[in-house]
Design a protein around this motif. Structure first.
Motif, PDB file in Angstrom:
ATOM      1  N   ALA A   1     -15.605   4.215  24.596  1.00  0.00           N
ATOM      2  CA  ALA A   1     -15.513   2.915  25.257  1.00  0.00           C
ATOM      3  C   ALA A   1     -16.542   2.779  26.369  1.00  0.00           C
ATOM      4  O   ALA A   1     -17.101   1.689  26.589  1.00  0.00           O
ATOM      5  N   VAL A   2     -16.821   3.877  27.070  1.00  0.00           N
ATOM      6  CA  VAL A   2     -17.828   3.857  28.135  1.00  0.00           C
ATOM      7  C   VAL A   2     -19.200   3.541  27.551  1.00  0.00           C
ATOM      8  O   VAL A   2     -19.940   2.693  28.067  1.00  0.00           O
ATOM      9  N   ALA A   3     -19.538   4.236  26.452  1.00  0.00           N
ATOM     10  CA  ALA A   3     -20.833   4.001  25.811  1.00  0.00           C
ATOM     11  C   ALA A   3     -20.931   2.584  25.262  1.00  0.00           C
ATOM     12  O   ALA A   3     -21.975   1.931  25.373  1.00  0.00           O
ATOM     13  N   ALA A   4     -19.833   2.103  24.673  1.00  0.00           N
ATOM     14  CA  ALA A   4     -19.830   0.749  24.101  1.00  0.00           C
ATOM     15  C   ALA A   4     -20.009  -0.309  25.170  1.00  0.00           C
ATOM     16  O   ALA A   4     -20.668  -1.338  24.947  1.00  0.00           O
ATOM     17  N   ALA A   5     -19.427  -0.075  26.350  1.00  0.00           N
ATOM     18  CA  ALA A   5     -19.552  -1.046  27.438  1.00  0.00           C
ATOM     19  C   ALA A   5     -20.987  -1.129  27.945  1.00  0.00           C
ATOM     20  O   ALA A   5     -21.473  -2.209  28.301  1.00  0.00           O
ATOM     21  N   LYS A   6     -21.664   0.003  27.974  1.00  0.00           N
ATOM     22  CA  LYS A   6     -23.042   0.031  28.474  1.00  0.00           C
ATOM     23  C   LYS A   6     -24.032  -0.398  27.401  1.00  0.00           C
ATOM     24  O   LYS A   6     -24.987  -1.136  27.662  1.00  0.00           O
ATOM     25  N   PHE A   7     -23.814   0.087  26.164  1.00  0.00           N
ATOM     26  CA  PHE A   7     -24.707  -0.219  25.054  1.00  0.00           C
ATOM     27  C   PHE A   7     -23.867  -0.638  23.845  1.00  0.00           C
ATOM     28  O   PHE A   7     -23.529   0.192  22.995  1.00  0.00           O
ATOM     29  N   PRO A   8     -23.509  -1.917  23.741  1.00  0.00           N
ATOM     30  CA  PRO A   8     -22.666  -2.384  22.638  1.00  0.00           C
ATOM     31  C   PRO A   8     -23.216  -2.066  21.258  1.00  0.00           C
ATOM     32  O   PRO A   8     -22.455  -1.931  20.295  1.00  0.00           O
ATOM     33  N   ALA A   9     -24.530  -1.902  21.134  1.00  0.00           N
ATOM     34  CA  ALA A   9     -25.137  -1.626  19.830  1.00  0.00           C
ATOM     35  C   ALA A   9     -24.642  -0.309  19.237  1.00  0.00           C
ATOM     36  O   ALA A   9     -24.628  -0.148  18.013  1.00  0.00           O
ATOM     37  N   ILE A  10     -24.221   0.613  20.083  1.00  0.00           N
ATOM     38  CA  ILE A  10     -23.722   1.900  19.580  1.00  0.00           C
ATOM     39  C   ILE A  10     -22.421   1.682  18.825  1.00  0.00           C
ATOM     40  O   ILE A  10     -22.268   2.112  17.673  1.00  0.00           O
ATOM     41  N   ALA A  11     -21.464   1.011  19.457  1.00  0.00           N
ATOM     42  CA  ALA A  11     -20.173   0.765  18.819  1.00  0.00           C
ATOM     43  C   ALA A  11     -20.318  -0.126  17.587  1.00  0.00           C
ATOM     44  O   ALA A  11     -19.648   0.091  16.572  1.00  0.00           O
ATOM     45  N   LEU A  12     -21.193  -1.110  17.657  1.00  0.00           N
ATOM     46  CA  LEU A  12     -21.382  -2.018  16.523  1.00  0.00           C
ATOM     47  C   LEU A  12     -21.909  -1.277  15.305  1.00  0.00           C
ATOM     48  O   LEU A  12     -21.443  -1.502  14.174  1.00  0.00           O
ATOM     49  N   GLY A  59     -21.725  25.112   7.795  1.00  0.00           N
ATOM     50  CA  GLY A  59     -22.597  24.576   6.760  1.00  0.00           C
ATOM     51  C   GLY A  59     -22.374  23.117   6.408  1.00  0.00           C
ATOM     52  O   GLY A  59     -23.089  22.578   5.550  1.00  0.00           O
ATOM     53  N   ARG A  60     -21.390  22.460   7.043  1.00  0.00           N
ATOM     54  CA  ARG A  60     -21.133  21.047   6.724  1.00  0.00           C
ATOM     55  C   ARG A  60     -22.365  20.220   7.101  1.00  0.00           C
ATOM     56  O   ARG A  60     -22.872  20.308   8.225  1.00  0.00           O
ATOM     57  N   PRO A  61     -22.864  19.371   6.187  1.00  0.00           N
ATOM     58  CA  PRO A  61     -24.038  18.558   6.507  1.00  0.00           C
ATOM     59  C   PRO A  61     -23.720  17.494   7.553  1.00  0.00           C
ATOM     60  O   PRO A  61     -22.592  16.994   7.630  1.00  0.00           O
ATOM     61  N   VAL A  62     -24.715  17.180   8.341  1.00  0.00           N
ATOM     62  CA  VAL A  62     -24.520  16.191   9.400  1.00  0.00           C
ATOM     63  C   VAL A  62     -25.834  15.455   9.647  1.00  0.00           C
ATOM     64  O   VAL A  62     -26.921  16.036   9.541  1.00  0.00           O
ATOM     65  N   LEU A  63     -25.708  14.183   9.939  1.00  0.00           N
ATOM     66  CA  LEU A  63     -26.850  13.360  10.326  1.00  0.00           C
ATOM     67  C   LEU A  63     -26.677  12.985  11.795  1.00  0.00           C
ATOM     68  O   LEU A  63     -25.672  12.380  12.172  1.00  0.00           O
ATOM     69  N   ILE A  64     -27.634  13.381  12.612  1.00  0.00           N
ATOM     70  CA  ILE A  64     -27.607  13.052  14.039  1.00  0.00           C
ATOM     71  C   ILE A  64     -28.531  11.863  14.261  1.00  0.00           C
ATOM     72  O   ILE A  64     -29.663  11.838  13.753  1.00  0.00           O
ATOM     73  N   PHE A  65     -28.056  10.871  14.996  1.00  0.00           N
ATOM     74  CA  PHE A  65     -28.887   9.698  15.251  1.00  0.00           C
ATOM     75  C   PHE A  65     -28.651   9.185  16.665  1.00  0.00           C
ATOM     76  O   PHE A  65     -27.544   9.237  17.182  1.00  0.00           O
ATOM     77  N   LYS A  66     -29.726   8.718  17.274  1.00  0.00           N
ATOM     78  CA  LYS A  66     -29.693   8.314  18.681  1.00  0.00           C
ATOM     79  C   LYS A  66     -30.518   7.042  18.868  1.00  0.00           C
ATOM     80  O   LYS A  66     -31.640   6.953  18.349  1.00  0.00           O
ATOM     81  N   PRO A  67     -30.000   6.074  19.612  1.00  0.00           N
ATOM     82  CA  PRO A  67     -30.803   4.886  19.922  1.00  0.00           C
ATOM     83  C   PRO A  67     -31.870   5.221  20.954  1.00  0.00           C
ATOM     84  O   PRO A  67     -31.878   6.317  21.526  1.00  0.00           O
ATOM     85  N   GLY A  88     -20.523  14.138  22.824  1.00  0.00           N
ATOM     86  CA  GLY A  88     -20.535  14.283  24.269  1.00  0.00           C
ATOM     87  C   GLY A  88     -20.376  12.931  24.941  1.00  0.00           C
ATOM     88  O   GLY A  88     -19.598  12.088  24.495  1.00  0.00           O
ATOM     89  N   SER A  89     -21.151  12.710  26.003  1.00  0.00           N
ATOM     90  CA  SER A  89     -21.111  11.413  26.680  1.00  0.00           C
ATOM     91  C   SER A  89     -22.128  10.448  26.100  1.00  0.00           C
ATOM     92  O   SER A  89     -22.317   9.356  26.619  1.00  0.00           O
ATOM     93  N   GLY A  90     -22.792  10.825  24.990  1.00  0.00           N
ATOM     94  CA  GLY A  90     -23.775   9.973  24.348  1.00  0.00           C
ATOM     95  C   GLY A  90     -25.142  10.149  24.997  1.00  0.00           C
ATOM     96  O   GLY A  90     -25.315  10.937  25.920  1.00  0.00           O
ATOM     97  N   SER A  91     -26.110   9.423  24.443  1.00  0.00           N
ATOM     98  CA  SER A  91     -26.004   8.307  23.526  1.00  0.00           C
ATOM     99  C   SER A  91     -26.122   8.668  22.045  1.00  0.00           C
ATOM    100  O   SER A  91     -26.063   7.791  21.181  1.00  0.00           O
TER     101      SER A  91
END
Length: 302
Positions: free
Chosen positions: A222-233, A165-173, A250-253
């Motif tokens: 780190a893999v996701a950040a290298a490909k899409f820096p906007a995710i880590a930022l 029941g923990r609330p969660v917000l899922i967001f994807k670029p 998972g492996s993102g995004s």
């Protein structure tokens, strides 16, 4: 039938095996949101017909739900035309397990349609043949994944209760990350890109001891950040601005924010960073698996 998405609360890839698969340790929970799967069996020829509400979704062997039906028919032959209808909400290339969840739903649905009771061991082995993530969707609650992901363990009752029941917000670029490519990038950075086994087990112990404050972690960050820096930022900005507990799934995004504050603040911050193409949905952890047992009166399971 509901076909829920999943989130990796922590995901530690600890190494690569001789067969090319990666060893991992991951705490995973389904959520109360996802796709819908409908099965119907009629008197037509012995074939599998798959349709989907979303354009571009494969309708044949390239679709894991189709392969789940084919595998079931191979192991437990049945007659007639099987129609699979998918109503897709889970985005592709997101690390949310949409395809694996659809496959698990097909396995559940065929058991209902045919009145089968194969038992947990047979059910799990069948799911593992389809893919590493499929078995987790057969579990009644959150699981700890090991091996290449096909080995699942039920979590302690206190941890399961704390997560439910923990609330969660899922967001994807507006970008996708192919799982195979992500693993290739992780392997290219080994051994530094891998999480030591001792660190992975420490993460697990911390979640068991204190789920309210245990760290979210992901070897693919780190893999996701290298490909899409906007995710880590964005994740770093949310942590600094809101004190957010957020991480890649998972492996993102796709990313998630555990226990987010009320809207519209979080949504506004994400759309400001990623633009109107950002995908967002609020839901909560935990989704019950379908009830099984006995035959189904109708020729349709939904």
């Amino acid at each position: 039938m509901a076909s829920p998405a999943k989130l990796n609360l922590f995901l530690a890839v600890t190494g690569r095996r001789a067969d090319g698969y990666h060893e991992l340790v991951s705490l995973v929970s389904t959520v109360a949101w996802g796709d819908t799967v409908e099965l119907a069996l009629d008197d037509g020829p012995d074939e599998i017909v798959l349709s989907c509400t979303s354009a571009g979704v494969p309708a044949g062997p390239a679709n894991l739900a189709w392969r789940a039906a084919a595998l079931y028919r191979e192991e437990r032959p049945f007659s007639g035309r099987l129609r699979i209808g998918l109503e897709k909400r889970i985005p592709a290339g997101a690390g949310l397990g949409g395809g694996s969840s659809n496959a698990a739903a097909v396995l559940w649905g065929l058991e209902r349609l045919l009145g089968d009771t194969p038992g947990e061991e047979v059910r799990r082995a069948r799911a593992a043949r389809l893919g590493s993530d499929v078995p987790l969707f057969l579990a009644p609650g959150p699981v700890l994944m090991r091996g290449r992901g096909e080995k699942t363990e039920t979590v302690p009752p206190k941890l399961a209760a704390a997560l439910k029941g923990r609330p969660v917000l899922i967001f994807k670029p507006g970008v996708e990350i192919a799982t195979a490519r992500a693993y290739q990038a992780l392997a290219a950075g080994a051994p530094e890109s891998h999480t030591p086994e001792s660190a992975a087990e420490d993460l697990w112990r911390r979640w068991v001891a204190a789920p309210g404050s245990a760290p979210l972690a992901n070897s693919f960050s780190a893999v996701a950040a290298a490909k899409f820096p906007a995710i880590a930022l964005l994740l770093e900005r949310l942590r600094k601005t809101f004190g957010a507990r957020c991480q890649l799934s998972g492996s993102g995004s796709a990313c998630f924010w555990l226990d987010p504050p009320a809207p519209p603040g979080p949504e506004a911050a994400i759309r400001e960073a990623w633009g109107p193409e950002a995908f967002l949905v609020r839901t909560h952890l935990g989704h019950p698996r379908p009830n099984l047992g006995g035959s189904c009166d109708a020729q349709t399971v939904a």
